[in-house]
Motif scaffolding. Structure first.
Motif, mmCIF file in Angstrom:
data_model
loop_
_atom_site.group_PDB
_atom_site.id
_atom_site.type_symbol
_atom_site.label_atom_id
_atom_site.label_comp_id
_atom_site.label_asym_id
_atom_site.label_seq_id
_atom_site.Cartn_x
_atom_site.Cartn_y
_atom_site.Cartn_z
ATOM 1 N N ASP A 155 7.388 5.867 5.824
ATOM 2 C CA ASP A 155 5.942 5.272 5.585
ATOM 3 C C ASP A 155 5.800 3.981 5.469
ATOM 4 O O ASP A 155 5.037 3.141 6.056
ATOM 5 C CB ASP A 155 5.436 5.553 4.112
ATOM 6 C CG ASP A 155 5.042 7.289 3.986
ATOM 7 O OD1 ASP A 155 5.137 7.809 5.260
ATOM 8 O OD2 ASP A 155 5.185 7.857 3.038
ATOM 9 N N CYS A 156 7.088 3.016 5.272
ATOM 10 C CA CYS A 156 6.964 1.782 5.330
ATOM 11 C C CYS A 156 7.154 1.158 6.664
ATOM 12 O O CYS A 156 6.329 0.151 7.261
ATOM 13 C CB CYS A 156 8.322 1.068 4.839
ATOM 14 S SG CYS A 156 8.105 1.073 3.009
ATOM 15 N N TYR A 187 3.881 -5.247 6.633
ATOM 16 C CA TYR A 187 4.944 -6.047 6.303
ATOM 17 C C TYR A 187 6.431 -5.962 7.016
ATOM 18 O O TYR A 187 6.528 -4.935 7.725
ATOM 19 C CB TYR A 187 5.382 -6.199 4.809
ATOM 20 C CG TYR A 187 4.184 -6.690 4.127
ATOM 21 C CD1 TYR A 187 3.575 -7.790 4.036
ATOM 22 C CD2 TYR A 187 3.339 -5.626 3.111
ATOM 23 C CE1 TYR A 187 2.437 -8.381 3.343
ATOM 24 C CE2 TYR A 187 2.396 -6.160 2.289
ATOM 25 C CZ TYR A 187 1.881 -7.399 2.505
ATOM 26 O OH TYR A 187 0.841 -8.051 1.813
ATOM 27 N N ILE A 188 7.407 -6.926 7.070
ATOM 28 C CA ILE A 188 8.481 -6.722 7.673
ATOM 29 C C ILE A 188 9.481 -6.089 6.474
ATOM 30 O O ILE A 188 9.451 -6.498 5.541
ATOM 31 C CB ILE A 188 9.286 -8.265 7.854
ATOM 32 C CG1 ILE A 188 8.193 -8.756 9.093
ATOM 33 C CG2 ILE A 188 10.694 -7.998 8.565
ATOM 34 C CD1 ILE A 188 8.698 -10.414 9.345
ATOM 35 N N HIS A 189 10.295 -4.888 6.738
ATOM 36 C CA HIS A 189 11.187 -4.467 5.756
ATOM 37 C C HIS A 189 12.480 -4.573 6.115
ATOM 38 O O HIS A 189 13.026 -4.343 7.143
ATOM 39 C CB HIS A 189 10.639 -2.836 5.727
ATOM 40 C CG HIS A 189 9.356 -2.748 5.071
ATOM 41 N ND1 HIS A 189 9.217 -2.220 3.911
ATOM 42 C CD2 HIS A 189 8.201 -2.830 5.639
ATOM 43 C CE1 HIS A 189 7.641 -2.194 3.543
ATOM 44 N NE2 HIS A 189 7.115 -2.517 4.666
ATOM 45 N N THR A 211 0.918 -1.198 0.043
ATOM 46 C CA THR A 211 -0.131 0.094 0.127
ATOM 47 C C THR A 211 0.790 1.213 -0.097
ATOM 48 O O THR A 211 0.242 2.390 -0.520
ATOM 49 C CB THR A 211 -1.047 0.124 1.114
ATOM 50 O OG1 THR A 211 -0.301 -0.409 2.430
ATOM 51 C CG2 THR A 211 -1.880 -1.117 1.190
ATOM 52 N N VAL A 212 2.107 1.089 0.328
ATOM 53 C CA VAL A 212 2.983 2.254 0.281
ATOM 54 C C VAL A 212 3.422 2.152 -1.262
ATOM 55 O O VAL A 212 4.090 1.411 -1.810
ATOM 56 C CB VAL A 212 4.232 2.079 1.026
ATOM 57 C CG1 VAL A 212 5.359 3.265 1.012
ATOM 58 C CG2 VAL A 212 4.026 1.943 2.555
ATOM 59 N N VAL A 218 9.323 -7.198 3.003
ATOM 60 C CA VAL A 218 9.683 -6.386 1.571
ATOM 61 C C VAL A 218 11.495 -6.178 1.746
ATOM 62 O O VAL A 218 11.602 -5.528 2.763
ATOM 63 C CB VAL A 218 9.062 -5.187 1.742
ATOM 64 C CG1 VAL A 218 9.321 -4.108 0.509
ATOM 65 C CG2 VAL A 218 7.586 -5.460 1.529
ATOM 66 N N GLU A 219 11.945 -6.102 0.464
ATOM 67 C CA GLU A 219 13.501 -5.935 0.559
ATOM 68 C C GLU A 219 13.653 -4.451 -0.328
ATOM 69 O O GLU A 219 13.136 -4.195 -1.458
ATOM 70 C CB GLU A 219 14.123 -7.116 -0.389
ATOM 71 C CG GLU A 219 15.643 -6.797 -0.360
ATOM 72 C CD GLU A 219 16.195 -7.941 -1.308
ATOM 73 O OE1 GLU A 219 17.489 -7.781 -1.533
ATOM 74 O OE2 GLU A 219 15.594 -8.829 -1.748
#
Length: 383
Positions: A170-171, A177-179, A145-146, A209-210
């Motif tokens: 924002d993330c 999720y895990i960033h 969604t970001v 998310v990478e």
């Protein structure tokens, strides 16, 4: 269904939650095709495809529960049920949403997915996302969604400093999720471009998310992370970002990896830190909590045994209600008969009320007192 085993403000260890955007023209059709194929293959026990209004009206377990309402902008309501190791049942709901009254071109359709198992979730189980969405790069369902952030592939950090800071912020604040931010010590070859998701257990592949920083972004990425999230970016290393608000158990030094070799080999230390972070209690947003509540309270896809238990419960409920109604009817009839007798005593049978000469408030056994008591039974039928 399993109950929340942790604090209500953290994601329970039985649940899998995801949210994103589909950028294609027919998201619901992509879901239907995947569900039909997996049911035919025996992967799914069954699935349902409902209109949101129909879903809210036909909730089986809690027909008057407001949590059945998927909220404004809902397009379609999907449910699926499957089994994992040792016959553990997993239930999941996915709802698609329009982002506004008129969807702009390229904006996509939002979706929310909540899944829960009968015991603690195992990262080795299949990802719930692939039960609804095809696990193919040809279908763009995996946008976060970001804006500008995608699952299943490395996301290069923006070149603009302000945009980079805003994305990281924002993330940490908005994404479910895990960033992970990885700095490239040097520009990697094709093998080095392989995403981290390829090395992760199935259920984590669509939870991580990478982000990638180019060699020249080392200083600005480090500055942005320090300013926004109070963590540091080591040159040629990686860091697992905290959530905002930060969950319990997070330690910036613990979740920082000093060196990551982007040569196609398995980055064991970084993968261990990601899986360790995934095992920590994670804050659950209000939207995520609503999705999980809706899964638990507004469930439609019952097994045959559950349908039988539900039907037996409904029979018992109706029998109890009928017994209450019958008892109330008998009480009303008795009160009506007593009232008629009292009325006959006070009127002498000719309809004209006759009162004794003494004060009626002292005549406890008078016909008028009997009439008052009889009508009092109408006011208290539960007795």
């Amino acid at each position: 269904m399993a109950k929340n085993s942790t604090s209500p403000t953290t994601v329970p260890d039985t649940a899998w939650l995801g949210r994103g955007r589909h950028l294609g023209p027919e998201p619901e059709q992509d879901i239907r095709r995947n569900l039909i194929a997996l049911r035919a293959a025996g992967v799914l026990d069954d699935f349902l495809d409902l209109d949101p209004v129909e879903a809210a009206r036909s909730t089986v377990l809690h027909p008057r529960d407001e949590s059945a309402d998927p909220g404004p902008g809902a397009r379609r309501f999907f449910e699926a049920r499957w089994r994992v190791a040792d016959e553990v049942t997993v239930r999941a709901q996915l709802i698609t949403y329009d982002s506004g009254a008129r969807r702009k071109e390229g904006e996509g359709v939002n979706w929310v997915l909540a899944a829960e198992a009968e015991r603690v979730w195992d990262a080795r189980w299949p990802s719930p996302a692939t039960m609804f969405w095809p696990d193919s790069d040809q279908v763009a369902w995996d946008q976060d969604t970001v804006p500008g952030v995608r699952l299943r592939t490395p996301n290069h950090l923006p070149k603009d400093d302000d945009e980079l800071r805003h994305r990281l912020r924002d993330c940490a604040r908005q994404s479910w999720y895990i960033h992970v931010v990885v700095h490239e010590a040097m520009t990697p070859d094709a093998k080095g471009q392989r995403p981290l998701a390829a090395f992760l257990p199935p259920s984590l592949r669509h939870q991580v998310v990478e982000h990638r920083g180019t060699p020249e972004q080392a200083q600005i990425a480090d500055f942005a992370l320090k300013r926004e999230l109070s963590v540091r970016m080591p040159r040629g290393g990686a860091v697992v970002l905290p959530k905002v608000p930060q969950g319990p158990g997070y330690d910036a030094e613990r979740f920082t990896v000093r060196s990551v070799f982007l040569d196609g080999s398995e980055p064991t230390e970084l993968l261990d830190r990601i899986q360790e972070f995934a095992s920590l209690p994670r804050p659950m947003s209000a939207e995520a909590e609503q999705a999980l509540t809706r899964l638990r309270r507004a469930w439609h896809l019952l097994t045959p045994d559950e349908e039988l238990v539900h039907a037996q419960g409904m029979v018992a409920t109706y029998a109890e209600a009928l017994e209450v109604m019958t008892n109330s009817r008998d009480l009303y009839r008795e009160a009506a008969e007593a009232a008629q007798e009292a009325l006959a005593d006070t009127t002498g049978g000719d309809g004209v009320l006759r009162l004794p000469a003494q004060s009626q408030d002292k005549a406890d056994g008078s016909p008028l007192s009997a009439l008052t008591k009889a009508f009092g039974r109408f006011r208290e039928p539960k007795k």
